[in-house]
Design a protein around this motif. Structure first.
Motif, PDB file in Angstrom:
ATOM      1  N   THR A 162       0.840  -1.197   0.000  1.00 28.77           N
ATOM      2  CA  THR A 162       0.000   0.000   0.000  1.00 28.77           C
ATOM      3  C   THR A 162       0.876   1.248   0.000  1.00 28.77           C
ATOM      4  OG1 THR A 162      -0.096   0.074   2.423  1.00 28.77           O
ATOM      5  CG2 THR A 162      -1.884  -1.085   1.295  1.00 28.77           C
ATOM      6  N   LYS A 165       3.236   3.811  -7.943  1.00 33.04           N
ATOM      7  CA  LYS A 165       2.353   2.653  -8.096  1.00 33.04           C
ATOM      8  C   LYS A 165       2.477   2.075  -9.506  1.00 33.04           C
ATOM      9  CE  LYS A 165      -2.533   1.435  -8.052  1.00 33.04           C
ATOM     10  NZ  LYS A 165      -3.889   1.829  -7.738  1.00 33.04           N
ATOM     11  N   ASN A 198       1.174  -5.306  -7.553  1.00 32.82           N
ATOM     12  CA  ASN A 198       0.042  -4.390  -7.414  1.00 32.82           C
ATOM     13  C   ASN A 198       0.124  -3.652  -6.089  1.00 32.82           C
ATOM     14  OD1 ASN A 198      -1.315  -4.976  -9.886  1.00 32.82           O
ATOM     15  ND2 ASN A 198      -1.998  -6.902  -8.992  1.00 32.82           N
ATOM     16  N   GLU A 253      -1.912  -0.768  -3.609  1.00 28.88           N
ATOM     17  CA  GLU A 253      -3.156  -0.058  -3.345  1.00 28.88           C
ATOM     18  C   GLU A 253      -2.823   1.326  -2.800  1.00 28.88           C
ATOM     19  OE1 GLU A 253      -7.282  -0.509  -0.763  1.00 28.88           O
ATOM     20  OE2 GLU A 253      -5.640  -1.925  -0.422  1.00 28.88           O
ATOM     21  N   LEU A 271      -3.970   4.426  -0.757  1.00 27.62           N
ATOM     22  CA  LEU A 271      -4.934   4.781   0.289  1.00 27.62           C
ATOM     23  C   LEU A 271      -4.857   6.280   0.564  1.00 27.62           C
ATOM     24  CD1 LEU A 271      -4.067   1.866   2.755  1.00 27.62           C
ATOM     25  CD2 LEU A 271      -5.862   1.905   1.002  1.00 27.62           C
TER      26      LEU A 271
END
Length: 136
Positions: A10, A67, A77, A79, A81
């Motif tokens: 993340t 990212k 991958n 994420e 936030l």
């Protein structure tokens, strides 16, 4: 961002709005210091020297770029936030106000070599972090 992305999968941005940062490569700062130290007497009357590249980025855009790079280069991958982010309009005039013209560009006769490609430097930082932490 890099550590969180590679260890947790993340990237968290806690800012509620846009946060801008000047991107300058440490190699350009070192190059500036070399010029300064080689002719220190010419610069001895300076009290403060602000080093910047005038390459201004929103940290949200840096996170999106990171990212994308991690997905493309490392097939991982991530994420993104943004628990506190509010949608806001950012005009080019707002960004223009953030640009700080650095005195060192006029005083130190050298060309910036490294600060022109944030994507390339993010890839280098990711590789360095992975190597240092023995992450495959």
């Amino acid at each position: 961002f890099i550590e969180e992305a590679l260890t947790k999968g993340t990237i968290t941005i806690n800012a509620s709005g846009s946060v801008y940062r000047d991107f300058i490569n440490v190699k350009d700062i070192i190059s500036s210091f070399r010029v300064l130290l080689n002719d220190f007497s010419s610069f001895s009357n300076l009290e403060v020297i602000n080093f910047c590249s005038e390459n201004i980025y929103d940290i949200f855009d840096i996170a999106l770029l990171l990212k994308k790079i991690i997905k493309k280069e490392f097939n991982q991958n991530i994420e993104l936030l943004t628990p506190n982010r509010m949608k806001e309009e950012v005009s080019s005039s707002n960004i223009q106000e953030l640009i700080v013209t650095s005195k060192y560009k006029k005083l130190f006769p050298f060309k910036e070599y490294y600060s022109d490609s944030i994507s390339k430097e993010l890839v280098n930082l990711i590789k360095g972090f992975k190597d240092f932490n023995r992450i495959s």
